[in-house]
Design a protein around this motif. Structure first.
Motif, PDB file in Angstrom:
ATOM      1  N   GLY A  17     120.422 -43.773 -76.724  1.00 50.27           N
ATOM      2  CA  GLY A  17     119.170 -44.443 -76.353  1.00 50.27           C
ATOM      3  C   GLY A  17     118.066 -43.440 -76.089  1.00 50.27           C
ATOM      4  O   GLY A  17     118.092 -42.303 -76.593  1.00 50.27           O
ATOM      5  N   THR A 305     116.309 -52.305 -79.985  1.00 52.26           N
ATOM      6  CA  THR A 305     116.729 -52.115 -78.601  1.00 52.26           C
ATOM      7  C   THR A 305     118.238 -52.166 -78.438  1.00 52.26           C
ATOM      8  O   THR A 305     118.941 -52.728 -79.273  1.00 52.26           O
ATOM      9  CB  THR A 305     116.094 -53.225 -77.724  1.00 52.26           C
ATOM     10  OG1 THR A 305     116.453 -53.001 -76.370  1.00 52.26           O
ATOM     11  CG2 THR A 305     116.555 -54.617 -78.134  1.00 52.26           C
ATOM     12  N   ARG A 306     118.704 -51.565 -77.356  1.00 57.94           N
ATOM     13  CA  ARG A 306     120.070 -51.840 -76.949  1.00 57.94           C
ATOM     14  C   ARG A 306     120.096 -53.300 -76.504  1.00 57.94           C
ATOM     15  O   ARG A 306     119.172 -53.760 -75.818  1.00 57.94           O
ATOM     16  CB  ARG A 306     120.455 -50.924 -75.782  1.00 57.94           C
ATOM     17  CG  ARG A 306     120.491 -49.445 -76.172  1.00 57.94           C
ATOM     18  CD  ARG A 306     120.868 -48.528 -75.023  1.00 57.94           C
ATOM     19  NE  ARG A 306     119.904 -48.560 -73.938  1.00 57.94           N
ATOM     20  CZ  ARG A 306     120.129 -49.084 -72.730  1.00 57.94           C
ATOM     21  NH1 ARG A 306     121.307 -49.616 -72.451  1.00 57.94           N
ATOM     22  NH2 ARG A 306     119.218 -49.084 -71.791  1.00 57.94           N
ATOM     23  N   LYS A 311     116.731 -55.804 -71.205  1.00 57.70           N
ATOM     24  CA  LYS A 311     115.677 -55.861 -72.214  1.00 57.70           C
ATOM     25  C   LYS A 311     115.026 -57.233 -72.374  1.00 57.70           C
ATOM     26  O   LYS A 311     114.280 -57.468 -73.316  1.00 57.70           O
ATOM     27  CB  LYS A 311     116.216 -55.353 -73.553  1.00 57.70           C
ATOM     28  CG  LYS A 311     116.763 -53.926 -73.476  1.00 57.70           C
ATOM     29  CD  LYS A 311     115.657 -52.900 -73.164  1.00 57.70           C
ATOM     30  CE  LYS A 311     116.208 -51.483 -73.134  1.00 57.70           C
ATOM     31  NZ  LYS A 311     115.157 -50.471 -72.880  1.00 57.70           N
ATOM     32  N   GLY A 334     119.580 -53.796 -83.323  1.00 59.23           N
ATOM     33  CA  GLY A 334     120.166 -53.419 -82.044  1.00 59.23           C
ATOM     34  C   GLY A 334     121.661 -53.660 -82.012  1.00 59.23           C
ATOM     35  O   GLY A 334     122.223 -54.382 -82.840  1.00 59.23           O
ATOM     36  N   MET A 378     108.764 -56.227 -76.378  1.00 59.54           N
ATOM     37  CA  MET A 378     109.576 -55.631 -75.296  1.00 59.54           C
ATOM     38  C   MET A 378     109.387 -56.450 -74.015  1.00 59.54           C
ATOM     39  O   MET A 378     108.608 -56.080 -73.143  1.00 59.54           O
ATOM     40  CB  MET A 378     109.172 -54.166 -75.053  1.00 59.54           C
ATOM     41  CG  MET A 378     109.779 -53.207 -76.054  1.00 59.54           C
ATOM     42  SD  MET A 378     109.361 -51.482 -75.752  1.00 59.54           S
ATOM     43  CE  MET A 378     110.620 -50.964 -74.607  1.00 59.54           C
ATOM     44  N   SER A 380     110.950 -56.726 -71.291  1.00 63.53           N
ATOM     45  CA  SER A 380     111.973 -56.194 -70.389  1.00 63.53           C
ATOM     46  C   SER A 380     111.922 -56.773 -68.976  1.00 63.53           C
ATOM     47  O   SER A 380     110.860 -56.972 -68.406  1.00 63.53           O
ATOM     48  CB  SER A 380     111.829 -54.673 -70.291  1.00 63.53           C
ATOM     49  OG  SER A 380     111.843 -54.091 -71.560  1.00 63.53           O
ATOM     50  N   GLU A 383     111.773 -51.721 -66.956  1.00 71.89           N
ATOM     51  CA  GLU A 383     111.705 -50.696 -68.000  1.00 71.89           C
ATOM     52  C   GLU A 383     111.213 -49.377 -67.402  1.00 71.89           C
ATOM     53  O   GLU A 383     110.033 -49.205 -67.120  1.00 71.89           O
ATOM     54  CB  GLU A 383     110.756 -51.145 -69.114  1.00 71.89           C
ATOM     55  CG  GLU A 383     110.888 -50.348 -70.402  1.00 71.89           C
ATOM     56  CD  GLU A 383     112.297 -50.443 -70.984  1.00 71.89           C
ATOM     57  OE1 GLU A 383     113.052 -49.468 -70.846  1.00 71.89           O
ATOM     58  OE2 GLU A 383     112.645 -51.507 -71.548  1.00 71.89           O
ATOM     59  N   GLY A 386     110.306 -46.709 -71.388  1.00 68.39           N
ATOM     60  CA  GLY A 386     110.237 -47.422 -72.662  1.00 68.39           C
ATOM     61  C   GLY A 386     109.643 -46.496 -73.701  1.00 68.39           C
ATOM     62  O   GLY A 386     108.577 -45.916 -73.489  1.00 68.39           O
ATOM     63  N   GLY A 388     110.047 -47.513 -77.199  1.00 65.87           N
ATOM     64  CA  GLY A 388     109.739 -48.391 -78.333  1.00 65.87           C
ATOM     65  C   GLY A 388     108.262 -48.739 -78.415  1.00 65.87           C
ATOM     66  O   GLY A 388     107.652 -48.675 -79.486  1.00 65.87           O
TER      67      GLY A 388
END
Ligand SMILES: Nc1ncnc2c1ncn2[C@@H]1O[C@H](COP(=O)(O)OP(=O)(O)O[C@H]2O[C@H](CO)[C@@H](O)[C@H](O)[C@H]2O)[C@@H](O)[C@H]1O
Length: 485
Positions: A17, A305-306, A311, A334, A378, A380, A383, A386, A388
């Motif tokens: 990640g 993303t994971r 998330k 992901g 995103m 989340s 976070e 981040g 991304g």
């Protein structure tokens, strides 16, 4: 100033990640600012596999080293290379028993592995006689290093002047394991109490790092504040408040050499702000590759993303079908929790023209999605920083985020009147708030072309460089060094 950065993941050698990206990039920029960095990480199995792909060679520099204090006879070897296109030395701790699993976080026993690695790092510095001013440790896997330094190694002259900085990339992962590992670690039993590494009847590696490091930071100013509250503190808020005068927030940067739409060889067509229409070529080619209907004007929402609770996937799953109802394409890449992997696979079956679910880890596809998408999602729950949203800004892809942690520090809601801002978002965590923010972004994309152009312009001009962050880290290294006794 000599700094050793210690991490379980470092790009390009082993990445799961964002941690890998940060520890792979920061030393490059420290080097440019006259710091002498070295990096130490485990020699995971993937490190050998990646050597061919990323063109580095591993040289064995020492073998059969014992780790004192630990209850094990396992010995380790040290390998060395440099971070590609830099002079930054990287040392690998190699041990077949601990670090030969296919995945970074697999293996016989994650607790033993992290303890072994932590103790082996200190031995590596010693046997190679590497004089270091600052040990910069990252996340729970390395949290015990400052604990070792301030207990078992405290009278060792070699380490006398070394100070420590702990960076918390994600408080959600603390390394909590049974108390039986006290014995394996060799750490003195007086540390097993509430003011030490004990945590609700177990050991908490990250708590050790928080209590025993000279300085602590997290990866954005907002997250540094948030984690001192009960809501975000993951039961460590009290400990963090205790250290609040030594707790800082430094926003991550992104590697401008690796992530540059003008030169990135992983995307279909290179582009810049001056020939932004080429960005849309990327969209059409990705649509074709993923088997989606091809059309330049179909809004494409990307997400990489994971697949974990952090998330915001629970609120997304409640509204994804409403989102695709806006006639958009949603492209997800992901891996992670099975429930989310299945959810996206099912949604793809139901909406094959609108959803592309790519349940795998694929760095090349990731770049193609950053380049091809119009928006990047995103939502989340929390976070720390981040990455991304930062990559997507750099590629002119407009982030739609929940304003929390680093997302709040990097994405600014677009203001139509002033024409400032680089994205869209929502504050309160909830599916209807998420849907509203996505709908607003789609409306701008479809109906307010002039503003969309300005958004892309603002996004691509956002300063996300590592230079700024690396300078902040140097300030923290100096602060830590001023604590030398
Ligand atoms: N299937 C897949 N295929 C290819 N690439 C994939 C992928 N899944 C994820 N990635 C990549 O992994 C990285 C994820 O980084 P993030 O910072 O967004 O989150 P992460 O939670 O891992 O990092 C944690 O550490 C970082 C670093 O400090 C913090 O920014 C963050 O908030 C914190 O949660 C990105 O580079 C993304 O492109």
């Amino acid at each position: 100033m000599k700094v050793a950065l210690i991490s379980y993941e470092v790009y390009p050698f082993a990445k799961v990640g964002g941690l890998a990206d940060v520890v792979g990039a920061l030393p490059k920029y420290l080097e440019k600012l006259s710091v002498e960095p070295i990096v130490i990480m485990p020699k995971h199995k993937i490190v050998e596999k990646n050597a061919e792909k990323f063109l580095y060679t591993l040289e064995k520099v020492k073998g059969d080293i014992e780790v004192p204090f630990l209850k094990t006879d396992e010995k380790f070897d040290i390998y060395k290379t440099t971070i590609p296109r830099t002079n930054v030395p990287v040392y690998f701790i190699a041990n077949d028993y601990y670090f030969s699993a296919d995945e970074v976080y697999e293996g016989p026993d994650l607790a033993e592995q992290a303890i072994y690695f932590s103790a082996a790092v200190l031995e590596t510095l010693k046997v190679l006689n590497l004089p270091i001013d600052v040990l910069h440790v990252n996340d729970w896997q390395t949290g015990l290093i400052p604990v070792y330094l301030k207990s078992l190694y405290k009278d060792d002259e070699f380490f006398g002047k070394i100070v420590t900085l702990l960076t918390i990339h994600n408080l959600g992962y603390q390394g909590i394991f049974g108390s039986k590992y006290m014995e394996f670690s060799g750490l003195p039993s007086y540390l097993y109490n509430i003011d030490g590494i004990e945590f609700y009847g177990k050991i908490n590696f990250l708590k050790g790092g928080i209590l025993f490091s000279d300085i602590i930071n997290t990866v954005s100013p907002t997250y540094a504040m948030e984690i001192q509250t009960k809501e975000y503190g993951e039961k460590l808020d009290g400990v963090l408040r205790l250290r609040s005068s030594d707790l800082y927030g430094i926003l991550n940067g992104i590697d401008y050499d690796e992530y540059n739409p003008e030169t990135d060889r992983r995307i279909y067509v290179n582009y810049s702000l001056n020939d932004i229409e080429k960005k849309y070529e990327n969209k059409k080619l990705l649509q074709k590759d993923l088997g989606l209907p091809v059309g330049e004007n179909i809004p494409m929402i990307g997400m990489i993303t994971r697949l974990v609770d952090q998330k915001g996937l629970d609120i997304l799953s409640e509204v994804l079908r409403y989102i695709v109802n806006y006639n958009v394409q949603f492209v997800i890449l992901g891996t992670g929790d099975e429930k989310y992997e299945d959810m996206f696979r099912k949604m793809e079956e139901e909406f094959p023209e609108n959803i592309s679910a790519n349940i795998k880890f694929d760095i090349n596809l990731a770049q193609k999605i950053y380049a091809a998408s119009d928006m990047f999602l995103m939502p989340s729950r929390y976070e720390p920083c981040g990455l991304g949203q930062m990559y997507s800004l750099r590629y002119g892809t407009i982030p739609v985020v929940r304003y929390t942690g680093g997302l709040a520090d990097t994405v600014l809601e677009y203001d139509e009147k002033k024409m400032i801002g680089n994205g869209f978002g929502f504050v309160e965590y909830g599916s209807s708030q998420l849907l509203k923010a996505v709908a607003k972004a789609i409306d701008f994309y479809r109906n307010k072309k002039v503003h969309w152009k300005k958004l892309v312009d603002n996004a691509m001009k956002t300063d996300l460089s590592w230079e700024r962050s690396a300078k902040e880290y140097i300030k923290l290294y100096n602060k830590a060094m001023s604590k030398r006794v």
